[in-house]
Scaffold this active site. Structure first.
Site, PDB file in Angstrom:
ATOM      1  N   ASP A 164       0.871  -1.193   0.000  1.00  0.00           N
ATOM      2  CA  ASP A 164       0.000   0.000   0.000  1.00  0.00           C
ATOM      3  C   ASP A 164       0.897   1.228   0.000  1.00  0.00           C
ATOM      4  O   ASP A 164       1.626   1.467   0.960  1.00  0.00           O
ATOM      5  CB  ASP A 164      -0.885  -0.038   1.261  1.00  0.00           C
ATOM      6  CG  ASP A 164      -1.969   1.033   1.255  1.00  0.00           C
ATOM      7  OD1 ASP A 164      -1.909   1.966   0.431  1.00  0.00           O
ATOM      8  OD2 ASP A 164      -2.884   0.924   2.112  1.00  0.00           O
ATOM      9  N   ASP A 175      -3.762   6.979  -3.557  1.00  0.00           N
ATOM     10  CA  ASP A 175      -3.619   5.950  -2.524  1.00  0.00           C
ATOM     11  C   ASP A 175      -4.124   4.641  -3.131  1.00  0.00           C
ATOM     12  O   ASP A 175      -5.293   4.553  -3.508  1.00  0.00           O
ATOM     13  CB  ASP A 175      -4.457   6.378  -1.306  1.00  0.00           C
ATOM     14  CG  ASP A 175      -4.398   5.400  -0.142  1.00  0.00           C
ATOM     15  OD1 ASP A 175      -3.703   4.378  -0.240  1.00  0.00           O
ATOM     16  OD2 ASP A 175      -5.078   5.676   0.869  1.00  0.00           O
ATOM     17  N   HIS A 244     -11.822   6.098   2.554  1.00  0.00           N
ATOM     18  CA  HIS A 244     -11.813   7.459   3.068  1.00  0.00           C
ATOM     19  C   HIS A 244     -11.794   8.481   1.944  1.00  0.00           C
ATOM     20  O   HIS A 244     -11.289   8.192   0.859  1.00  0.00           O
ATOM     21  CB  HIS A 244     -10.573   7.666   3.955  1.00  0.00           C
ATOM     22  CG  HIS A 244      -9.301   7.162   3.314  1.00  0.00           C
ATOM     23  ND1 HIS A 244      -8.465   7.978   2.606  1.00  0.00           N
ATOM     24  CD2 HIS A 244      -8.759   5.921   3.241  1.00  0.00           C
ATOM     25  CE1 HIS A 244      -7.448   7.256   2.146  1.00  0.00           C
ATOM     26  NE2 HIS A 244      -7.600   5.999   2.505  1.00  0.00           N
ATOM     27  N   HIS A 252      -6.777  11.421   5.170  1.00  0.00           N
ATOM     28  CA  HIS A 252      -8.132  11.090   5.626  1.00  0.00           C
ATOM     29  C   HIS A 252      -8.945  12.375   5.667  1.00  0.00           C
ATOM     30  O   HIS A 252      -8.941  13.106   6.640  1.00  0.00           O
ATOM     31  CB  HIS A 252      -8.111  10.354   6.959  1.00  0.00           C
ATOM     32  CG  HIS A 252      -7.685   8.927   6.791  1.00  0.00           C
ATOM     33  ND1 HIS A 252      -8.565   7.924   6.461  1.00  0.00           N
ATOM     34  CD2 HIS A 252      -6.474   8.341   6.819  1.00  0.00           C
ATOM     35  CE1 HIS A 252      -7.899   6.772   6.319  1.00  0.00           C
ATOM     36  NE2 HIS A 252      -6.627   7.005   6.536  1.00  0.00           N
ATOM     37  N   GLU A 277     -10.982   1.113  -0.105  1.00  0.00           N
ATOM     38  CA  GLU A 277     -10.092  -0.001   0.198  1.00  0.00           C
ATOM     39  C   GLU A 277     -10.869  -0.999   1.021  1.00  0.00           C
ATOM     40  O   GLU A 277     -11.597  -0.632   1.938  1.00  0.00           O
ATOM     41  CB  GLU A 277      -8.841   0.471   0.937  1.00  0.00           C
ATOM     42  CG  GLU A 277      -9.089   1.227   2.211  1.00  0.00           C
ATOM     43  CD  GLU A 277      -7.802   1.850   2.761  1.00  0.00           C
ATOM     44  OE1 GLU A 277      -6.856   1.099   3.015  1.00  0.00           O
ATOM     45  OE2 GLU A 277      -7.774   3.094   2.930  1.00  0.00           O
ATOM     46  N   GLU A 384      -7.076  -1.507  -3.136  1.00  0.00           N
ATOM     47  CA  GLU A 384      -7.516  -0.111  -2.951  1.00  0.00           C
ATOM     48  C   GLU A 384      -7.329   0.677  -4.239  1.00  0.00           C
ATOM     49  O   GLU A 384      -6.310   0.538  -4.912  1.00  0.00           O
ATOM     50  CB  GLU A 384      -6.683   0.526  -1.832  1.00  0.00           C
ATOM     51  CG  GLU A 384      -6.980   2.000  -1.587  1.00  0.00           C
ATOM     52  CD  GLU A 384      -6.270   2.538  -0.347  1.00  0.00           C
ATOM     53  OE1 GLU A 384      -5.228   1.966   0.044  1.00  0.00           O
ATOM     54  OE2 GLU A 384      -6.755   3.536   0.214  1.00  0.00           O
TER      55      GLU A 384
END
Ligand code: CO
Ligand code: CO
Length: 403
Positions: A164, A175, A244, A252, A277, A384
């Site tokens: 990740d 992300d 998020h 976040h 994710e 994700e």
């Protein structure tokens, strides 16, 4: 400068992804990437992500609406930044696919991955760089593990590893995560989170209800089971981990996307960026903090606390200059450049900083993010993607031919 176009030919040495691990040679990138992505696309737009319509009858008008299309034209600079960061993330991750073999030392993988990320994005302090520390959590560890210096963990034939990592340009973070395994028996576990993430992304859009997206993810995830050493396990979503929203320099961004059905009626809104994710587990489907901490982040709303200790003030100044509110790890503080050669040259290394770091955590300025683990002996997987809710359609920025 003209770049030689090649034909991709290298397959990933691990399970969990498809496609060619050197897909980028078709853009003139070298087999071991060495050219910043911006140089590959001089005078050309960056590659687009996958486009999907916003779900729901009430959104059908958007694809042809003149006003929505005009708004989209006005935002093209933002989309170009996001697409460049996504292309960097994609090229670094395909390079990473080639490194993920049994016997690889995780700290070496992370260091090479991060150095490649710096090179391909054209690291420039807080303007361009790594989005956050490279997660390489193993087996029952679901997230927030990266080796600290001195940790010589090696990935083995039996492991399930979640990679990740992120890339950022002007604070716009991509992300994206995938799971690596070498044994076929883990395929249902990997497929459960890959398909659940894809289902969650499909269900996402302007006015989509967060708690309902969680329900869609849960249903797909729980349709899988796995047999390990003669025993059948139901596959569960890890119910206290979430996707998020992402805001500039804020990984976040304030909204959470659950991966089980919840009563949360909050809706997604036009213009927002989200990372969906999902985590699949053979354990209890619930994580808690455990083990030595590597990940830290200055709180986006950090209070102004007067610091008494000189060492704490110095460390905070270093964090402010080098990372701002982007997450960082201990390994980066201990590099000669302290996390950014542009900001610190080769004089950024932090020494004997742990007391100061703990002090910043105690003062509520920096948050520690220790590894998140399910029960020992269980296995977890994660996929994700990052997408943006553009006025006419959503764009899955981090989509690649690998997943
Ligand atoms: Co995320
Ligand atoms: Co992530």
């Amino acid at each position: 400068m003209k770049h030689t176009i090649g034909i991709p030919s290298v397959l990933p040495p691990h399970r969990g992804v498809k496609g060619y691990a050197d897909y980028y040679v078709k853009y003139g990138q070298t087999p071991v990437p060495s050219i910043p992505v911006s140089e590959l696309f001089v005078g050309k737009p960056f590659p687009e992500g996958e486009h999907q319509d916003h779900p729901g009858d009430y959104n059908v008008f958007r694809t042809t609406d003149v006003e929505k299309r005009a708004m989209e034209m006005a935002n093209s600079d933002l989309y170009e930044s996001l697409r460049e960061a996504a292309e960097v993330q994609r090229q670094v991750r395909h390079y990473t696919h080639q490194m993920m073999k049994p016997g690889a030392k995780l700290i070496d993988v992370c260091t090479k991955l991060e150095d490649m990320n710096r090179k391909l994005v054209g690291e420039d302090g807080k303007l361009r760089g790594i989005g956050f520390p490279t997660g390489c959590s193993l087996n029952h560890v679901a997230a927030h593990y990266t080796p600290n210096n001195g940790d010589d963990t090696i990935i083995t034939e039996n492991d399930v590893c979640k990679i990740d990592f992120g890339t950022q340009i002007n604070g716009r973070i991509i992300d994206c995560a995938f799971t690596v395994a070498f044994q076929e028996k883990y395929d249902p576990l990997l497929e459960a989170s890959r398909e659940a993430t894809n289902a969650g992304v499909r269900a996402a859009g302007i006015d989509s209800v967060l708690g309902e997206i969680g329900g869609v993810i849960q249903e797909v995830m729980e349709s899988y089971e796995i047999e390990l050493d003669g025993k059948v396990y139901p596959i569960k979503p890890i119910r206290n981990l979430m996707g998020h929203s992402i805001a500039p320099y804020n990984i976040h961004g304030g909204k959470s996307v659950p991966i089980v059905k919840t009563p949360d009626r909050t809706r997604m809104e036009e213009g927002e960026v989200f990372a969906i994710e999902t985590f699949a587990s053979t354990g209890r489907g619930y994580i808690e903090e455990d083990m030595e901490c590597s990940h830290y982040m200055k709180d986006f709303d950090a209070p102004h606390v007067p610091l008494r200790l000189t060492r704490s003030k110095e460390l905070l100044r270093h964090i402010d200059n080098t990372f701002g509110t982007l997450p960082f790890c201990r390994r980066w503080l201990e590099r000669p450049d302290g996390g950014s050669a542009t900001v610190n040259g080769q004089n950024g290394k932090q020494t004997r900083y742990l007391g100061a770091l703990n002090n910043l955590v105690d003062c509520g300025i920096v948050t520690a993010h220790p590894p998140l683990v399910d029960i020992k002996g269980s296995y977890t997987s994660q996929y994700e993607h990052t997408f943006i809710l553009k006025p006419t359609r959503k764009e899955i920025l981090s989509r690649g031919d690998d997943f």
